[in-house]
Design a protein around this motif. Sequence first.
Motif, PDB file in Angstrom:
ATOM      1  N   LYS A 163      73.823  17.351  53.046  1.00 24.12           N
ATOM      2  CA  LYS A 163      73.051  17.279  54.882  1.00 24.12           C
ATOM      3  C   LYS A 163      73.468  19.199  55.698  1.00 24.12           C
ATOM      4  N   ASN A 164      72.215  19.362  56.188  1.00 20.48           N
ATOM      5  CA  ASN A 164      72.116  19.924  56.845  1.00 20.48           C
ATOM      6  C   ASN A 164      72.279  21.211  55.999  1.00 20.48           C
ATOM      7  N   VAL A 165      71.013  21.698  55.055  1.00 21.75           N
ATOM      8  CA  VAL A 165      71.013  22.974  53.960  1.00 21.75           C
ATOM      9  C   VAL A 165      70.311  24.297  54.708  1.00 21.75           C
ATOM     10  N   LYS A 166      70.732  25.412  55.053  1.00 18.55           N
ATOM     11  CA  LYS A 166      70.314  25.883  56.165  1.00 18.55           C
ATOM     12  C   LYS A 166      69.979  26.939  55.270  1.00 18.55           C
ATOM     13  N   TYR A 167      70.307  27.464  54.134  1.00 17.20           N
ATOM     14  CA  TYR A 167      69.832  28.292  52.919  1.00 17.20           C
ATOM     15  C   TYR A 167      70.554  28.249  51.963  1.00 17.20           C
ATOM     16  N   LEU A 168      69.405  29.037  50.377  1.00 19.60           N
ATOM     17  CA  LEU A 168      70.402  29.007  49.380  1.00 19.60           C
ATOM     18  C   LEU A 168      70.335  30.409  49.231  1.00 19.60           C
ATOM     19  N   TYR A 169      71.720  30.721  48.540  1.00 19.95           N
ATOM     20  CA  TYR A 169      72.046  32.100  48.466  1.00 19.95           C
ATOM     21  C   TYR A 169      71.767  32.349  46.691  1.00 19.95           C
ATOM     22  N   THR A 170      70.977  33.526  46.376  1.00 17.57           N
ATOM     23  CA  THR A 170      70.642  33.414  44.923  1.00 17.57           C
ATOM     24  C   THR A 170      70.497  35.231  44.733  1.00 17.57           C
ATOM     25  N   ILE A 171      70.995  35.650  43.526  1.00 16.45           N
ATOM     26  CA  ILE A 171      71.403  37.156  42.897  1.00 16.45           C
ATOM     27  C   ILE A 171      70.404  36.502  41.804  1.00 16.45           C
ATOM     28  N   PRO A 172      69.188  36.768  41.716  1.00 15.35           N
ATOM     29  CA  PRO A 172      67.780  36.239  40.897  1.00 15.35           C
ATOM     30  C   PRO A 172      68.028  37.917  39.476  1.00 15.35           C
ATOM     31  N   ASN A 173      68.472  38.060  39.871  1.00 16.62           N
ATOM     32  CA  ASN A 173      67.748  39.907  38.884  1.00 16.62           C
ATOM     33  C   ASN A 173      69.650  40.500  38.302  1.00 16.62           C
ATOM     34  N   PHE A 184      60.748  33.927  35.801  1.00 19.73           N
ATOM     35  CA  PHE A 184      59.828  33.446  36.690  1.00 19.73           C
ATOM     36  C   PHE A 184      59.879  32.624  37.291  1.00 19.73           C
ATOM     37  N   GLU A 185      59.043  31.761  36.163  1.00 15.03           N
ATOM     38  CA  GLU A 185      58.891  30.142  36.570  1.00 15.03           C
ATOM     39  C   GLU A 185      59.605  29.273  37.341  1.00 15.03           C
ATOM     40  N   LYS A 186      61.164  29.388  36.917  1.00 18.23           N
ATOM     41  CA  LYS A 186      62.906  28.971  38.439  1.00 18.23           C
ATOM     42  C   LYS A 186      61.978  29.576  39.142  1.00 18.23           C
ATOM     43  N   ARG A 187      61.930  30.724  39.508  1.00 18.87           N
ATOM     44  CA  ARG A 187      61.450  31.339  40.802  1.00 18.87           C
ATOM     45  C   ARG A 187      60.470  30.860  42.071  1.00 18.87           C
ATOM     46  N   LYS A 189      58.989  27.950  40.712  1.00 16.37           N
ATOM     47  CA  LYS A 189      59.974  26.895  41.341  1.00 16.37           C
ATOM     48  C   LYS A 189      61.268  26.210  42.715  1.00 16.37           C
ATOM     49  N   VAL A 190      61.977  27.351  42.595  1.00 16.68           N
ATOM     50  CA  VAL A 190      63.111  27.242  43.921  1.00 16.68           C
ATOM     51  C   VAL A 190      62.239  27.923  44.885  1.00 16.68           C
ATOM     52  N   TYR A 191      61.205  29.076  44.821  1.00 23.54           N
ATOM     53  CA  TYR A 191      60.761  29.001  45.864  1.00 23.54           C
ATOM     54  C   TYR A 191      59.832  27.483  46.502  1.00 23.54           C
ATOM     55  N   GLU A 192      59.591  26.357  45.976  1.00 24.23           N
ATOM     56  CA  GLU A 192      58.033  25.064  46.031  1.00 24.23           C
ATOM     57  C   GLU A 192      59.230  24.306  46.240  1.00 24.23           C
ATOM     58  N   LEU A 193      60.522  24.373  46.025  1.00 18.82           N
ATOM     59  CA  LEU A 193      61.703  22.885  46.475  1.00 18.82           C
ATOM     60  C   LEU A 193      62.276  24.023  47.790  1.00 18.82           C
ATOM     61  N   CYS A 194      62.415  24.582  47.694  1.00 19.24           N
ATOM     62  CA  CYS A 194      63.822  25.162  50.105  1.00 19.24           C
ATOM     63  C   CYS A 194      62.053  24.579  50.708  1.00 19.24           C
ATOM     64  N   GLN A 195      60.739  25.414  50.104  1.00 20.38           N
ATOM     65  CA  GLN A 195      59.466  25.344  50.929  1.00 20.38           C
ATOM     66  C   GLN A 195      59.587  23.745  51.377  1.00 20.38           C
ATOM     67  N   LEU A 223      56.539  35.623  46.070  1.00 19.41           N
ATOM     68  CA  LEU A 223      55.640  34.934  46.600  1.00 19.41           C
ATOM     69  C   LEU A 223      55.807  34.254  47.722  1.00 19.41           C
ATOM     70  N   ASP A 224      56.093  34.712  48.962  1.00 20.95           N
ATOM     71  CA  ASP A 224      56.953  34.194  50.835  1.00 20.95           C
ATOM     72  C   ASP A 224      55.370  34.431  51.019  1.00 20.95           C
ATOM     73  N   THR A 225      54.602  33.546  51.416  1.00 25.08           N
ATOM     74  CA  THR A 225      53.186  33.598  51.968  1.00 25.08           C
ATOM     75  C   THR A 225      54.056  32.194  53.386  1.00 25.08           C
ATOM     76  N   GLU A 226      55.492  31.204  53.526  1.00 22.75           N
ATOM     77  CA  GLU A 226      55.585  30.647  54.614  1.00 22.75           C
ATOM     78  C   GLU A 226      56.575  30.994  55.116  1.00 22.75           C
ATOM     79  N   GLY A 227      57.343  32.125  55.044  1.00 21.10           N
ATOM     80  CA  GLY A 227      58.402  33.253  56.341  1.00 21.10           C
ATOM     81  C   GLY A 227      59.800  32.462  55.599  1.00 21.10           C
ATOM     82  N   ILE A 228      60.267  31.751  54.812  1.00 19.12           N
ATOM     83  CA  ILE A 228      61.341  31.479  54.161  1.00 19.12           C
ATOM     84  C   ILE A 228      62.346  32.048  53.282  1.00 19.12           C
TER      85      ILE A 228
END
Length: 394
Positions: A163-173, A184-187, A189-195, A223-228
């Motif tokens: 409930k009420n997930v505000k953001y995902l925190y990640t350190i990808p490198n 890159f495949e997971k990056r 997918k992360v963007y797709e799921l969060c969007q 990858l960010d075209t939606e401002g997320i």
Amino acid sequence: MEYQFSDRVKALKPSAIREILKNSSAPGIIPLSAGNPAPDAFPYEAIRKVSAQLLEDTPIEALQYGVTEGYAPLREHLLGYMKKKHQVGTENDDILITSGAQQVMDLLTKTLLNEGDTVLCEAPSFIGSLNTFRSYRAKLVGIPMEEDGMDMACLEKALETEKNVKYLYTIPNFQNPSGITMSFEKRKKVYELCQKHGVMILEDNPYGDLRFAGEDVPSIKSLDTEGIVMYAGSFSKVVSPGMRVGYAIGPRAVLQKMVVCKQGEDVHSNMWAQIVCHRFMTGFDYEAHLQNLRDIYSRKSAVLLSAMEEHFRPLITWSHFEGGLFAWCTLPEGTDMLGFVKRAMERKACVVPGTAFLTDETEPCRSFRINFSTPTDEQLREGVKILGETAKAM
């Protein structure tokens, strides 16, 4: 007097790493626990030259108040540099200079979260950020790590059920503490799921310029075209952590609220440090400096890997890493990890227990973190030898 602390802070505990660092500075201790840059990584001659010229030519610029958003020439240069080199930033993005990247975590959390809201984060993850989220009484939900980043099935389930997930925190490198780099495949997918679920991503990238093996992977922000995506960068690992200069690149509307929050925290970041960072980037061969850092850490990591091959196998294993400052090591099944850390400390080898990086510190954990940038080569060899002997004795 009996002090009554606020609900927000009375349950907070000191940073385990900061407490361990107090011990690691004692005489004779081998500091495998710190996350400090190597002493020979600091461009102190350039900083001395820039500082002297600045204080001679335009001292008031460095000593006077500045605007909260940050030193304008540094902001402009960083926006151009990050766009050209890393494809980070769009016409709808802006930049805010912060007092280290840690302040990005604080300001975004203060801007987006209400008490009890959920933050998804990698498990394990950086304790400094976890404690920031805890200070705002967020619900932390850890997403298990695999060798190429977060478990996507677990992430998708959390996005669907929490409930009420505000953001995902990640350190990808070269993630802190695991050293893992997200594929890159997971990056994507992360963007797709969060969007899909309307959840922002906080991409923390303090180690991205410290790749000494393998190929660069595009950032999630690229990858960010939606401002997320809010991207957090820092000069701490590439120039100086003591100068406390970081930056956030993200949606303008969110940054404007973060600016208001920053005004109430520290007005603006250190002006001298901002100007020095700008002049160092523009007046010296910055790319050659980054390559020098990679060379330093490539050599240091080779010393560590050689020592681990000699003293750890077959009992202690470690995650593959191609950059950054850390190795994530795992003890055999049934080993008391906290007992191992304590016994190693008694023999003067100081590491960080893996529990310090968990969203729930009571969960079972057999891992510990080694830093290879701070110790000398001899300390690395001797410290790893002690750790190996301690594991065998247990």
